[in-house]
Design a protein around this motif. Sequence first.
Motif, mmCIF file in Angstrom:
data_model
loop_
_atom_site.group_PDB
_atom_site.id
_atom_site.type_symbol
_atom_site.label_atom_id
_atom_site.label_comp_id
_atom_site.label_asym_id
_atom_site.label_seq_id
_atom_site.Cartn_x
_atom_site.Cartn_y
_atom_site.Cartn_z
ATOM 1 N N SER A 470 16.286 -69.084 -71.586
ATOM 2 C CA SER A 470 16.356 -67.814 -72.300
ATOM 3 C C SER A 470 16.523 -66.670 -71.321
ATOM 4 C CB SER A 470 15.091 -67.619 -73.143
ATOM 5 O OG SER A 470 13.929 -67.735 -72.329
ATOM 6 N N GLY A 471 16.948 -65.523 -71.843
ATOM 7 C CA GLY A 471 17.155 -64.356 -70.995
ATOM 8 C C GLY A 471 17.384 -63.116 -71.832
ATOM 9 N N ASP A 472 17.765 -62.031 -71.156
ATOM 10 C CA ASP A 472 17.861 -60.736 -71.823
ATOM 11 C C ASP A 472 19.251 -60.142 -71.679
ATOM 12 O OD1 ASP A 472 17.140 -58.254 -69.387
ATOM 13 O OD2 ASP A 472 17.284 -60.383 -68.957
ATOM 14 N N LYS A 473 19.634 -59.373 -72.666
ATOM 15 C CA LYS A 473 20.795 -58.498 -72.640
ATOM 16 C C LYS A 473 20.377 -57.206 -73.324
ATOM 17 C CE LYS A 473 24.251 -60.655 -70.636
ATOM 18 N NZ LYS A 473 24.848 -60.135 -69.378
ATOM 19 N N GLY A 474 20.003 -56.217 -72.525
ATOM 20 C CA GLY A 474 19.494 -54.990 -73.109
ATOM 21 C C GLY A 474 18.235 -55.263 -73.902
ATOM 22 N N GLY A 475 18.206 -54.820 -75.149
ATOM 23 C CA GLY A 475 17.042 -55.038 -75.992
ATOM 24 C C GLY A 475 17.034 -56.370 -76.716
ATOM 25 N N ASN A 476 18.095 -57.164 -76.541
ATOM 26 C CA ASN A 476 18.186 -58.453 -77.223
ATOM 27 C C ASN A 476 17.807 -59.592 -76.287
ATOM 28 O OD1 ASN A 476 19.221 -56.948 -79.337
ATOM 29 N ND2 ASN A 476 21.348 -57.464 -78.868
ATOM 30 N N ALA A 477 17.386 -60.694 -76.884
ATOM 31 C CA ALA A 477 17.090 -61.905 -76.123
ATOM 32 C C ALA A 477 17.948 -63.037 -76.654
ATOM 33 C CB ALA A 477 15.607 -62.270 -76.254
ATOM 34 N N ASN A 478 18.277 -63.975 -75.764
ATOM 35 C CA ASN A 478 18.952 -65.182 -76.227
ATOM 36 C C ASN A 478 18.151 -66.401 -75.805
ATOM 37 O OD1 ASN A 478 20.091 -65.627 -73.379
ATOM 38 N ND2 ASN A 478 21.106 -67.266 -74.529
ATOM 39 N N ILE A 479 18.233 -67.426 -76.616
ATOM 40 C CA ILE A 479 17.587 -68.704 -76.324
ATOM 41 C C ILE A 479 18.638 -69.792 -76.513
ATOM 42 C CG2 ILE A 479 15.594 -70.192 -76.730
ATOM 43 C CD1 ILE A 479 14.473 -67.945 -78.541
ATOM 44 N N GLY A 480 19.051 -70.406 -75.422
ATOM 45 C CA GLY A 480 19.953 -71.538 -75.495
ATOM 46 C C GLY A 480 19.144 -72.821 -75.516
ATOM 47 N N VAL A 481 19.430 -73.697 -76.467
ATOM 48 C CA VAL A 481 18.700 -74.953 -76.630
ATOM 49 C C VAL A 481 19.713 -76.082 -76.648
ATOM 50 C CG1 VAL A 481 16.997 -76.206 -78.017
ATOM 51 C CG2 VAL A 481 17.052 -73.701 -78.079
ATOM 52 N N ALA A 546 12.329 -61.867 -71.411
ATOM 53 C CA ALA A 546 12.430 -63.089 -72.226
ATOM 54 C C ALA A 546 12.706 -64.324 -71.385
ATOM 55 C CB ALA A 546 13.509 -62.934 -73.310
ATOM 56 N N LYS A 547 12.261 -64.318 -70.140
ATOM 57 C CA LYS A 547 12.537 -65.449 -69.258
ATOM 58 C C LYS A 547 11.849 -66.727 -69.737
ATOM 59 C CE LYS A 547 14.908 -63.159 -66.134
ATOM 60 N NZ LYS A 547 16.365 -63.358 -65.979
ATOM 61 N N ALA A 548 10.672 -66.591 -70.332
ATOM 62 C CA ALA A 548 9.913 -67.772 -70.751
ATOM 63 C C ALA A 548 9.956 -68.006 -72.249
ATOM 64 C CB ALA A 548 8.455 -67.643 -70.294
ATOM 65 N N LEU A 549 10.781 -67.252 -72.960
ATOM 66 C CA LEU A 549 10.864 -67.415 -74.404
ATOM 67 C C LEU A 549 11.280 -68.832 -74.777
ATOM 68 C CD1 LEU A 549 10.595 -65.710 -77.022
ATOM 69 C CD2 LEU A 549 13.047 -65.270 -76.857
ATOM 70 N N GLY A 550 12.226 -69.388 -74.041
ATOM 71 C CA GLY A 550 12.667 -70.757 -74.308
ATOM 72 C C GLY A 550 11.577 -71.780 -74.068
ATOM 73 N N GLU A 551 10.749 -71.541 -73.052
ATOM 74 C CA GLU A 551 9.662 -72.477 -72.776
ATOM 75 C C GLU A 551 8.574 -72.386 -73.838
ATOM 76 O OE1 GLU A 551 9.396 -74.988 -70.192
ATOM 77 O OE2 GLU A 551 11.492 -74.502 -70.619
ATOM 78 N N TRP A 552 8.363 -71.193 -74.383
ATOM 79 C CA TRP A 552 7.447 -71.081 -75.516
ATOM 80 C C TRP A 552 7.977 -71.910 -76.693
ATOM 81 C CZ3 TRP A 552 7.088 -66.216 -79.098
ATOM 82 C CH2 TRP A 552 6.074 -66.409 -80.043
ATOM 83 N N LEU A 553 9.275 -71.776 -76.963
ATOM 84 C CA LEU A 553 9.866 -72.546 -78.049
ATOM 85 C C LEU A 553 9.696 -74.042 -77.812
ATOM 86 C CD1 LEU A 553 11.577 -72.707 -80.641
ATOM 87 C CD2 LEU A 553 13.618 -72.622 -79.182
ATOM 88 N N ARG A 554 9.934 -74.500 -76.591
ATOM 89 C CA ARG A 554 9.822 -75.928 -76.295
ATOM 90 C C ARG A 554 8.395 -76.442 -76.456
ATOM 91 N NH1 ARG A 554 10.674 -77.583 -71.250
ATOM 92 N NH2 ARG A 554 11.364 -79.655 -71.892
ATOM 93 N N SER A 555 7.428 -75.552 -76.332
ATOM 94 C CA SER A 555 6.025 -75.981 -76.448
ATOM 95 C C SER A 555 5.559 -76.084 -77.891
ATOM 96 C CB SER A 555 5.118 -75.013 -75.690
ATOM 97 O OG SER A 555 4.974 -73.784 -76.401
ATOM 98 N N ARG A 556 6.348 -75.580 -78.831
ATOM 99 C CA ARG A 556 5.941 -75.569 -80.233
ATOM 100 C C ARG A 556 6.143 -76.953 -80.855
ATOM 101 N NH1 ARG A 556 2.741 -72.430 -82.303
ATOM 102 N NH2 ARG A 556 3.882 -71.682 -84.122
#
Length: 565
Positions: A470-481, A546-556
């Motif tokens: 995951s990462g940031d673009k301005g105020g938005n975040a993306n999560i690639g899975v 949002a660097k760890a947003l993807g890791e939060w998702l993976r932990s769910r």
Amino acid sequence: MTPLRIGNASGFYGDRFDAMREMLTGGGPAGTLDVLTGDYLAELTMLILGRDRLKDPDAGYARTFLRQLEECLGLAHDRGVRIVTNAGGLNPAGLADAVRELADRLGIPVRVAHVEGDDLTARHPGSLAAHAYLGGFGIAACLREGADVVVTGRVTDAALVTGPAAAHFGWRRTDHDRLAGAVVAGHVLECGTQATGGNYAHFADHDPRTLHHPGFPLAELHEDGTAVITKHPGTGGLVDLGTVTAQLLYETAGARYAGPDVTARLDTARLTHEGPDRVRIEGVRGEAPPPTLKVGLNRLGGYRNEVAFVLTGLDIEAKAALVRAQMTEVLAKSMPADVRWDLARNDHPDAPTEETASALLRLVVRDPDQRTVGRALGAAAVELALASYPGFHVLAPPGNGSPYGVFEDVYVDQDTVEHVAVLHDGRRIPVAPARDTLVLADVPEPALPEPPPLGPVKRAPLGLVAGARSGDKGGNANIGVWARTDDAWRWLAHTLTTDRLRALLPETADLPVTRHTLPHLRALNFVVEGLLGEGVAAQHRFDPQAKALGEWLRSRHLDIPESLL
């Protein structure tokens, strides 16, 4: 035609200092690079450089690059490696002059050119820095005229690769497929060791010693736009389908990845494992770029201050309610423009240490006036030390409010920006904008694969069957899975809907979420609008990029077919 070997030695301002030397020496005689790039810029970096330049008009560039070059310029010259970097930041001409002075002092005969035209600050009153994202054809012009070192300001990260490739292979602006291949290769290289095992979701599958000191990536780029991603032999880390897929998904959105040189179709990229630490990227299709350029606007948003109250043991919610009510009475007198409370329940029952028995209640205030969020806030918090919840203490008393930045992007017509290559002999070559352009449109979502057969399921973390970045673009975040097998992809494509994502990540529940499907990569890419507020510099949330947003998702946890586990 032999491939062009392009390596990268920096993924951000502050990356590993020794990487430049490692990349220049790590390949041995047979692995010499043709071009070495360095990416030093990010949205936050432009704000930092803008503040530097307020103090010193001669500043505004990444000084780390100059120190690295002092050690390595002679080595690059001896090996015939050309250097291309965006370390010029807000002052590419200043950095180019500094490189010339360095080369003269060291007695190394190099030709230094720079690219300018990105600075549009004068058009945007009130901004600290406003810079258009230029493409690679200014870089190409410098290299075609014999430059050994090319310094740029704000260009797209991928332009550091498309520019050298266009110069080397003689590509024209209408060679969209070739340029798109270079863009994809550049996107993989731009963040350095994120392509070679750094920040990798499946790192635990590998010997930890392999990942202690990952080598930086390089691309063997062919005339048709095909690329092989690899690294110098004997260096740490790894290059495999997963590391390349993860980086392809990083800070992207849908099937169309637009830039000033070309719009690359990420949904056409095909990855093939070609051997140890070698992944081939081929089949990338390109379309004409959009008629506009993105402009990143950085401005000072005001001042912020923060207090973190430590709540320990029993009655955490009641303790939080008490101190929040007490501080609210104080804040009602100063009336900050923005007040935010967050309770992080890091505490555990019957905890073996005091720290693991404690939760954190964070109070963040923002206001245009520094006095409103200044020492009065800290004084109010300290005054409660003997008059609030049992066990009262704070991590650190706040001082004066600190400035925070705001990032936003706007768009201008390509032909309103004066893109110029400034050569080592002072000649200025105007770089014409793209004439063949195409307004961006959404790509229809592809058909999903057949759903997997039904079978017994087990409650388990998503990360057991999927990677994410995951990462940031301005105020938005993306999560690639992405999934690593076809069976896991069939399940993922049908299971991880936008509604399911919102349920797994409650912070996204009230925000617009768009899902993009990339079957060739066995991947889904989610864009969450507004999660990061006004960008990283505004520090809107706990993880502002949002660097760890993807890791939060993976932990769910969710119901996963046992056959996949």
